[in-house]
Write an enzyme that holds these catalytic residues in place. Sequence first.
Site, PDB file in Angstrom:
ATOM      1  N   TYR A  53       0.839  -1.210   0.000  1.00  9.23           N
ATOM      2  CA  TYR A  53       0.000   0.000   0.000  1.00  9.23           C
ATOM      3  C   TYR A  53       0.866   1.249   0.000  1.00  9.23           C
ATOM      4  O   TYR A  53       1.974   1.228   0.515  1.00  9.23           O
ATOM      5  CB  TYR A  53      -0.899   0.012   1.239  1.00  9.23           C
ATOM      6  N   SER A 237     -13.482  -4.469   1.251  1.00  6.89           N
ATOM      7  CA  SER A 237     -14.431  -3.880   0.287  1.00  6.89           C
ATOM      8  C   SER A 237     -15.884  -4.132   0.674  1.00  6.89           C
ATOM      9  O   SER A 237     -16.699  -4.538  -0.163  1.00  6.89           O
ATOM     10  CB  SER A 237     -14.170  -4.399  -1.131  1.00  6.89           C
ATOM     11  N   GLY A 242     -17.104   1.444  -2.929  1.00 13.98           N
ATOM     12  CA  GLY A 242     -17.893   2.678  -2.952  1.00 13.98           C
ATOM     13  C   GLY A 242     -19.209   2.577  -3.681  1.00 13.98           C
ATOM     14  O   GLY A 242     -20.052   3.480  -3.566  1.00 13.98           O
ATOM     15  N   LEU A 244     -21.804   0.774  -3.053  1.00 15.27           N
ATOM     16  CA  LEU A 244     -22.957   0.688  -2.153  1.00 15.27           C
ATOM     17  C   LEU A 244     -23.270   2.000  -1.434  1.00 15.27           C
ATOM     18  O   LEU A 244     -24.310   2.114  -0.781  1.00 15.27           O
ATOM     19  CB  LEU A 244     -22.755  -0.437  -1.142  1.00 15.27           C
ATOM     20  N   LYS A 247     -22.797   6.697  -4.580  1.00 17.73           N
ATOM     21  CA  LYS A 247     -22.184   7.893  -5.170  1.00 17.73           C
ATOM     22  C   LYS A 247     -21.879   7.755  -6.657  1.00 17.73           C
ATOM     23  O   LYS A 247     -21.647   8.766  -7.332  1.00 17.73           O
ATOM     24  CB  LYS A 247     -20.908   8.256  -4.414  1.00 17.73           C
TER      25      LYS A 247
END
Length: 348
Positions: A53, A237, A242, A244, A247
Amino acid sequence: MKSNPLGRTGLSVSELCLGTMTWGTQTPERDAHAQMDMALERGIDFVDTAEMYPVNPVAAETIGRTEEVIGTWNAANPGRRGDYVLATKHSGEGMMHARGGAPITSATIPQAIEGSLRRLQTDCIDLYQFHWPNRGSYMFRQNWRYDPSGQNRADTIAHMEDTLEALQRQVDKGNIRHFGLSNETAWGATMWATLAHARGWPRVASIQNEYSLLCRMFDTDLAEVAVNEDVGLLAFSPLAAGLLTGKYQDGAVPDGSRMTFNETLGGRKTARAFHAVAAYLELARDHGLDPVHMALAWAAGRPFMTSVIFGATTLAQLDHALGAADLVLSPVVLEEIDALHRAHPMPY
């Protein structure tokens, strides 16, 4: 916040886990430190990261930066390292920016752990996870054409024994406490647990796989493994990258959102996914629920769940998501969710 046992380790972790994969790129260090402060203040005591990451994108010049950001928080907060359980991951074959894309072996484990310890500015990793199996994985939409027929069972077992013994040496040194898997299968998780038990090596404590209202592959065989072998799920997740939140509905792509960096959301962006999201958004509205809170609370309430890992690019997003803590969905809502799952199975 409710806590759950972390396998058979004797540790307990909060049912929500702070994910960190945007720290160091989309989330600046200062904001990431503020997220650590808020999460701990609001009852989260579990933080998950990885040596590869941040993501979106993964790049040679940024790999390891997320661990470094956590490390500077640790350094700035002496005495608080014991306030949370820290999990990180060993990258595997194909991640070219980590040890040239080498597979996970007994030779790579010491180097990877020492690198993580240095970046994290800590002397021990509570949960050390293998990010994906050497033999490959059906996660990340590879399930549609998954074919394990090329696997060699003897080689896989030898690899498991070799790396478990190497992990034991790291436990003996005090570098790590416990071991977890990620992107694994039911057979794989069971074999890791069986071999470790037979030899007294570190027993797998958890399995970190994707899980959400839109991705429920864990519900059958892996759920049985989790319950019977005490290898609980760490769900990543849980908001389907994102989707759900709603947006991205009707073609919207908010500035700075993941879709601006990853157009397909890792293969999750499909017409059927948007239809499914619309149905879940309507269900949430009908019951006066925030869709983010509903999705996180539903995942947290699953019988095989250890902790639900969610990330937030901004402090405001974190504050919003934390509203899901201790929310219990009614039997009526759960029944309607099951009905929608039947109507919209595997939408991506």
